[in-house]
Design an enzyme around this catalytic site. Sequence first.
Site, PDB file in Angstrom:
ATOM      1  N   LYS A  13      -2.342  10.809  -3.672  1.00 48.33           N
ATOM      2  CA  LYS A  13      -2.053   9.417  -3.281  1.00 48.33           C
ATOM      3  C   LYS A  13      -3.290   8.539  -3.485  1.00 48.33           C
ATOM      4  CE  LYS A  13      -1.113  10.577   0.990  1.00 48.33           C
ATOM      5  NZ  LYS A  13      -1.427  12.021   0.936  1.00 48.33           N
ATOM      6  N   ARG A  88       3.184   7.071   8.888  1.00 47.00           N
ATOM      7  CA  ARG A  88       3.411   8.511   8.960  1.00 47.00           C
ATOM      8  C   ARG A  88       4.408   8.855  10.068  1.00 47.00           C
ATOM      9  NH1 ARG A  88      -2.084   9.451   6.502  1.00 47.00           N
ATOM     10  NH2 ARG A  88      -2.307  11.661   6.242  1.00 47.00           N
ATOM     11  N   ARG A 127     -11.562  19.808  -3.650  1.00 47.28           N
ATOM     12  CA  ARG A 127     -11.918  18.383  -3.579  1.00 47.28           C
ATOM     13  C   ARG A 127     -13.353  18.186  -3.083  1.00 47.28           C
ATOM     14  NH1 ARG A 127      -8.110  14.225  -0.563  1.00 47.28           N
ATOM     15  NH2 ARG A 127      -8.326  15.701   1.158  1.00 47.28           N
ATOM     16  N   ARG A 160     -14.747  17.206   2.689  1.00 42.67           N
ATOM     17  CA  ARG A 160     -14.231  16.651   3.940  1.00 42.67           C
ATOM     18  C   ARG A 160     -14.033  17.770   4.950  1.00 42.67           C
ATOM     19  NH1 ARG A 160      -9.296  12.672   2.254  1.00 42.67           N
ATOM     20  NH2 ARG A 160      -8.374  13.719   4.048  1.00 42.67           N
ATOM     21  N   ARG A 171      -2.684  20.937   8.605  1.00 47.95           N
ATOM     22  CA  ARG A 171      -2.312  19.589   8.131  1.00 47.95           C
ATOM     23  C   ARG A 171      -0.997  19.644   7.375  1.00 47.95           C
ATOM     24  NH1 ARG A 171      -7.067  17.857   4.523  1.00 47.95           N
ATOM     25  NH2 ARG A 171      -5.969  15.913   4.175  1.00 47.95           N
TER      26      ARG A 171
HETATM   27  P1  AP5 Z   1      -6.312  12.915  -3.447  1.00 47.89           P
HETATM   28  O1  AP5 Z   1      -5.998  11.784  -4.347  1.00 47.89           O
HETATM   29  O2  AP5 Z   1      -7.567  12.872  -2.645  1.00 47.89           O
HETATM   30  O3  AP5 Z   1      -5.044  13.266  -2.530  1.00 47.89           O
HETATM   31  P2  AP5 Z   1      -4.423  12.485  -1.288  1.00 47.89           P
HETATM   32  O4  AP5 Z   1      -2.941  12.574  -1.429  1.00 47.89           O
HETATM   33  O5  AP5 Z   1      -5.032  11.131  -1.165  1.00 47.89           O
HETATM   34  O6  AP5 Z   1      -4.882  13.469  -0.135  1.00 47.89           O
HETATM   35  P3  AP5 Z   1      -5.522  13.213   1.276  1.00 47.89           P
HETATM   36  O7  AP5 Z   1      -5.963  14.573   1.765  1.00 47.89           O
HETATM   37  O8  AP5 Z   1      -6.584  12.155   1.236  1.00 47.89           O
HETATM   38  O9  AP5 Z   1      -4.302  12.736   2.079  1.00 47.89           O
HETATM   39  P4  AP5 Z   1      -4.083  12.804   3.584  1.00 47.89           P
HETATM   40  O10 AP5 Z   1      -2.834  12.052   3.687  1.00 47.89           O
HETATM   41  O11 AP5 Z   1      -4.084  14.144   4.218  1.00 47.89           O
HETATM   42  O12 AP5 Z   1      -5.428  12.192   4.154  1.00 47.89           O
HETATM   43  P5  AP5 Z   1      -5.768  10.781   4.749  1.00 47.89           P
HETATM   44  O13 AP5 Z   1      -7.120  10.443   4.269  1.00 47.89           O
HETATM   45  O14 AP5 Z   1      -4.654   9.808   4.546  1.00 47.89           O
HETATM   46  O15 AP5 Z   1      -6.337  14.246  -4.359  1.00 47.89           O
HETATM   47  C1  AP5 Z   1      -6.693  15.504  -3.794  1.00 47.89           C
HETATM   48  C2  AP5 Z   1      -7.559  16.278  -4.811  1.00 47.89           C
HETATM   49  O16 AP5 Z   1      -6.788  16.587  -5.968  1.00 47.89           O
HETATM   50  C3  AP5 Z   1      -8.791  15.510  -5.334  1.00 47.89           C
HETATM   51  O17 AP5 Z   1      -9.839  16.426  -5.478  1.00 47.89           O
HETATM   52  C4  AP5 Z   1      -8.351  14.950  -6.690  1.00 47.89           C
HETATM   53  O18 AP5 Z   1      -9.455  14.838  -7.588  1.00 47.89           O
HETATM   54  C5  AP5 Z   1      -7.358  16.023  -7.153  1.00 47.89           C
HETATM   55  N1  AP5 Z   1      -6.242  15.459  -7.906  1.00 47.89           N
HETATM   56  C6  AP5 Z   1      -5.546  14.319  -7.635  1.00 47.89           C
HETATM   57  N2  AP5 Z   1      -4.544  14.147  -8.526  1.00 47.89           N
HETATM   58  C7  AP5 Z   1      -4.592  15.235  -9.348  1.00 47.89           C
HETATM   59  C8  AP5 Z   1      -3.801  15.681 -10.460  1.00 47.89           C
HETATM   60  N3  AP5 Z   1      -2.751  14.964 -10.911  1.00 47.89           N
HETATM   61  N4  AP5 Z   1      -4.120  16.857 -11.062  1.00 47.89           N
HETATM   62  C9  AP5 Z   1      -5.174  17.580 -10.607  1.00 47.89           C
HETATM   63  N5  AP5 Z   1      -5.961  17.227  -9.573  1.00 47.89           N
HETATM   64  C10 AP5 Z   1      -5.658  16.070  -8.941  1.00 47.89           C
HETATM   65  O19 AP5 Z   1      -5.782  11.073   6.316  1.00 47.89           O
HETATM   66  C11 AP5 Z   1      -6.776  11.872   6.913  1.00 47.89           C
HETATM   67  C12 AP5 Z   1      -6.536  11.957   8.402  1.00 47.89           C
HETATM   68  O20 AP5 Z   1      -6.613  10.631   8.999  1.00 47.89           O
HETATM   69  C13 AP5 Z   1      -5.170  12.471   8.857  1.00 47.89           C
HETATM   70  O21 AP5 Z   1      -5.122  13.884   8.891  1.00 47.89           O
HETATM   71  C14 AP5 Z   1      -5.065  11.832  10.262  1.00 47.89           C
HETATM   72  O22 AP5 Z   1      -5.846  12.539  11.195  1.00 47.89           O
HETATM   73  C15 AP5 Z   1      -5.663  10.480  10.055  1.00 47.89           C
HETATM   74  N6  AP5 Z   1      -4.666   9.439   9.655  1.00 47.89           N
HETATM   75  C16 AP5 Z   1      -4.657   8.752   8.469  1.00 47.89           C
HETATM   76  N7  AP5 Z   1      -3.620   7.900   8.435  1.00 47.89           N
HETATM   77  C17 AP5 Z   1      -2.955   8.059   9.617  1.00 47.89           C
HETATM   78  C18 AP5 Z   1      -1.772   7.486  10.153  1.00 47.89           C
HETATM   79  N8  AP5 Z   1      -1.053   6.569   9.483  1.00 47.89           N
HETATM   80  N9  AP5 Z   1      -1.360   7.888  11.390  1.00 47.89           N
HETATM   81  C19 AP5 Z   1      -2.070   8.804  12.091  1.00 47.89           C
HETATM   82  N10 AP5 Z   1      -3.191   9.402  11.623  1.00 47.89           N
HETATM   83  C20 AP5 Z   1      -3.635   9.033  10.394  1.00 47.89           C
END
Ligand code: AP5
Length: 219
Positions: A13, A88, A127, A160, A171
Amino acid sequence: MRLVFLGPPGAGKGTQARRLSGILGLPHISTGDILRAAIAQDTETGRKVRDYVESGRLVPDDVMEEIVRARLERPDAAQGFILDGFPRTIRQAEALDTILAERGQTLDRAVLFQVDRQVLIERLSGRMVCPVCGTNYHRVFHPPREDEVCDGDGAKLIQRKDDLPETVASRLEGYYHQIQPVVEYYRNRGLLYELDAEGDADTVTRRLLQGLGISVEPV
Ligand code: AP5
């Protein structure tokens, strides 16, 4: 265009939101990035949310609503945005509708990133993130030019805390349990676009642009 990106951890994402943000000139609003910045700066919000984020649990809805409302009030979000990682929960989805309705706006699409669980684990375990500019790398799929150093600003890349193997498993469990009602919420409103997010990042970008009806060449 007002978009939300839904999908499991590691689905890409953030990677695709950054690309689309560059193409469309819309802000990429990642709730995860906002929370991690608050933690790094040790703000009052950061202290409140640290344990949730580092253990991979959802931050309480009222805290998230306040953060997103404040961010969407900033002028750069007036013409549209890519909201990554929010909503979410149903309560967050309803809050977003309320915030938009107060401005006479609606959401255009909710993009659901779909990736097999094994691929997610491979993506998350490799990552690396730049602590300065937030760029994501991957040890295998998107390595930096110099080992563990950001191409853009030379900072040392970090892993991270929530990407450690034991946290990744919880997660993913939490995600599949929590997201389905949100998916149905958008499906019932005719806003859901299910994106096959497997394959390399360029392929996914092309699919995403096509699915959204955007006719520009991807970067
Ligand atoms: P990446 O693009 O980083 O993936 P992502 O989907 O953004 O993954 P996240 O882990 O950041 O999502 P998340 O939803 O768990 O975390 P968030 O920060 O929102 O890609 C991942 C890896 O793959 C990278 O190394 C990239 O280079 C590689 N890659 C990407 N595309 C690729 C492809 N096509 N082919 C190969 N490799 C690829 O949330 C973190 C925490 O914050 C949550 O756990 C929670 O505690 C809190 N939080 C955030 N939002 C909320 C909310 N709305 N409500 C409550 N808590 C929240």
